[in-house]
Design a protein around this motif. Structure first.
Motif, PDB file in Angstrom:
ATOM      1  N   GLU A  79       0.809   5.201  -6.694  1.00 53.02           N
ATOM      2  CA  GLU A  79      -0.242   4.193  -6.803  1.00 53.02           C
ATOM      3  C   GLU A  79      -0.317   3.634  -8.232  1.00 53.02           C
ATOM      4  OE1 GLU A  79      -1.097   6.759  -3.353  1.00 53.02           O
ATOM      5  OE2 GLU A  79      -0.559   7.132  -5.443  1.00 53.02           O
TER       6      GLU A  79
ATOM      7  N   ASP B 283       0.545   4.017   1.507  1.00 50.69           N
ATOM      8  CA  ASP B 283       0.625   4.793   2.740  1.00 50.69           C
ATOM      9  C   ASP B 283       1.427   4.102   3.844  1.00 50.69           C
ATOM     10  OD1 ASP B 283      -1.167   2.756   3.207  1.00 50.69           O
ATOM     11  OD2 ASP B 283      -2.647   4.004   4.245  1.00 50.69           O
TER      12      ASP B 283
ATOM     13  N   TYR C 174      -8.410  -5.637  -8.737  1.00 49.13           N
ATOM     14  CA  TYR C 174      -8.929  -4.346  -8.272  1.00 49.13           C
ATOM     15  C   TYR C 174      -8.639  -3.287  -9.330  1.00 49.13           C
ATOM     16  CZ  TYR C 174      -9.537  -0.120  -5.469  1.00 49.13           C
ATOM     17  OH  TYR C 174      -9.942   1.109  -4.992  1.00 49.13           O
TER      18      TYR C 174
ATOM     19  N   ALA D 287       0.830  -1.195   0.000  1.00 46.47           N
ATOM     20  CA  ALA D 287       0.000   0.000   0.000  1.00 46.47           C
ATOM     21  C   ALA D 287       0.871   1.254   0.000  1.00 46.47           C
ATOM     22  CB  ALA D 287      -0.933   0.003   1.208  1.00 46.47           C
TER      23      ALA D 287
ATOM     24  N   PRO E 159      -4.258   3.004  -0.788  1.00 46.91           N
ATOM     25  CA  PRO E 159      -4.522   2.516   0.577  1.00 46.91           C
ATOM     26  C   PRO E 159      -5.849   1.782   0.711  1.00 46.91           C
ATOM     27  CG  PRO E 159      -3.661   4.746   0.637  1.00 46.91           C
ATOM     28  CD  PRO E 159      -3.929   4.445  -0.803  1.00 46.91           C
ATOM     29  N   GLU E 160      -6.840   2.188  -0.089  1.00 45.64           N
ATOM     30  CA  GLU E 160      -8.171   1.569   0.035  1.00 45.64           C
ATOM     31  C   GLU E 160      -8.316   0.283  -0.771  1.00 45.64           C
ATOM     32  OE1 GLU E 160      -8.367   4.524  -3.381  1.00 45.64           O
ATOM     33  OE2 GLU E 160      -7.486   4.437  -1.378  1.00 45.64           O
TER      34      GLU E 160
ATOM     35  N   PRO F  55      -8.552  -3.393  -1.733  1.00 46.04           N
ATOM     36  CA  PRO F  55      -8.768  -4.590  -0.900  1.00 46.04           C
ATOM     37  C   PRO F  55      -7.771  -5.689  -1.254  1.00 46.04           C
ATOM     38  CG  PRO F  55     -10.393  -4.510  -2.663  1.00 46.04           C
ATOM     39  CD  PRO F  55      -9.563  -3.259  -2.800  1.00 46.04           C
TER      40      PRO F  55
END
Length: 290
Positions: free
Chosen positions: A165, A108, A284, A106, A196-197, A199
């Motif tokens: 990202e 973050d 994703y 991730a 970060p979001e 899944p």
């Protein structure tokens, strides 16, 4: 004796005394155990030579006992045992447990976060088996954002990954032993930076341990291992580079259910343990998440 010594290498010279004279004092030497007889010869002077090149990494050849018999012309005999201990030379390169590494991190996560542990082993011993890891990359961005601990093989973040990202970092990790001359191997590593979001599938446990008998029937189910995820998950086992890392695909996993099964017969004397790497993959926003 150094392993891989050439055929005909003098290994040892035995001395025997016989106080008789003439025929009764003439001594002939014989190697009496079959295993040693296939690998060594002895001449009329008691000198022992190799009949083949020997490999220390072959367990049964690390220490070889030669049972030697000396027989005189009158039929009297004497015995001794010679233990030949093979010493190591650097004849094996480090072997990675996996054929490649694919991971996500991730954006973050804080600086110094562990991303993945690269693992290699070397069948030699001593300094010949001491391994140091380095990153080999064409792009400077890789070493600006990631570093590998030279001895543990752990790759960690060096900087904040915010703003990166969906970037994919592809590079190699080199494992080099401390032998002289040294031997080395490289393996590809792929790290994708996720929002970060995003899944990411998560296993309930960080590792699983099983004890099974070597005569377990092919096709037997060992367990069901599943990851928690908001998206559909597909499972796969990483094919390694060693027998212990499932190079020969002794174990398989069902792509949809996570059922771990035995595919091939096991032999405790050949391989005593296995370490498998299981991947849970989902999707994703068009990117593969592992």
């Amino acid at each position: 004796l150094a392993e891989n010594s050439p055929v005909g290498q003098l290994v040892a010279e035995t001395k025997v005394s016989d106080e008789d004279s003439g025929t009764y004092g003439q001594v002939t030497y014989y190697i009496v155990n079959d295993f040693a007889k296939d690998k060594f010869s002895v001449n009329e002077e008691g000198q022992i030579f190799t009949l083949e090149s020997l490999d220390r990494e072959n367990t049964i050849e690390k220490v070889i006992a030669i049972n030697l018999m000396a027989k005189d012309g009158g039929g009297k005999v004497g015995f001794c045992t010679i233990n030949v201990i093979l010493t190591d030379i650097n004849d094996n390169a480090p072997q990675f447990r996996a054929s490649e590494y694919r991971v996500n991190v991730a954006s973050d996560v804080p600086k110094g976060t562990t991303v993945v542990k690269i693992a290699a082993s070397d069948a030699d011993e001593g300094s010949n088996a001491d391994i140091a890891y380095t990153i080999e990359a064409d792009s400077e961005n890789v070493e600006e954002n990631f570093e590998v601990h030279p001895f543990s093989g752990i790759i960690v973040t060096k900087e904040s990954l915010i703003g990166l990202e969906n970037d994919l970092y592809a590079f190699y990790v080199r494992a080099k032993d401390a032998g002289s001359p040294s031997k080395e191997s490289v393996i590809p590593v792929y790290i994708r930076i996720l929002a970060p979001e995003a899944p990411v599938p998560k296993f309930v446990e960080p590792h699983y341990r099983f004890a099974i008998f070597e005569d377990l029937s092919v096709g037997s189910e060992i367990d069901v291992i599943q990851a928690e995820s908001e998206q559909p998950v597909f499972y796969s086992l990483v094919k390694g580079n060693t027998a212990e890392s499932n190079r020969d695909e002794a174990f398989v996993i069902d792509r949809d259910t996570g059922r771990l099964k035995l595919k091939k017969n096991l032999d405790h004397e050949t391989t005593k343990w296995y370490q498998l790497m299981l991947l849970a993959q989902s999707n994703y926003e068009g990117n593969e998440v592992v």
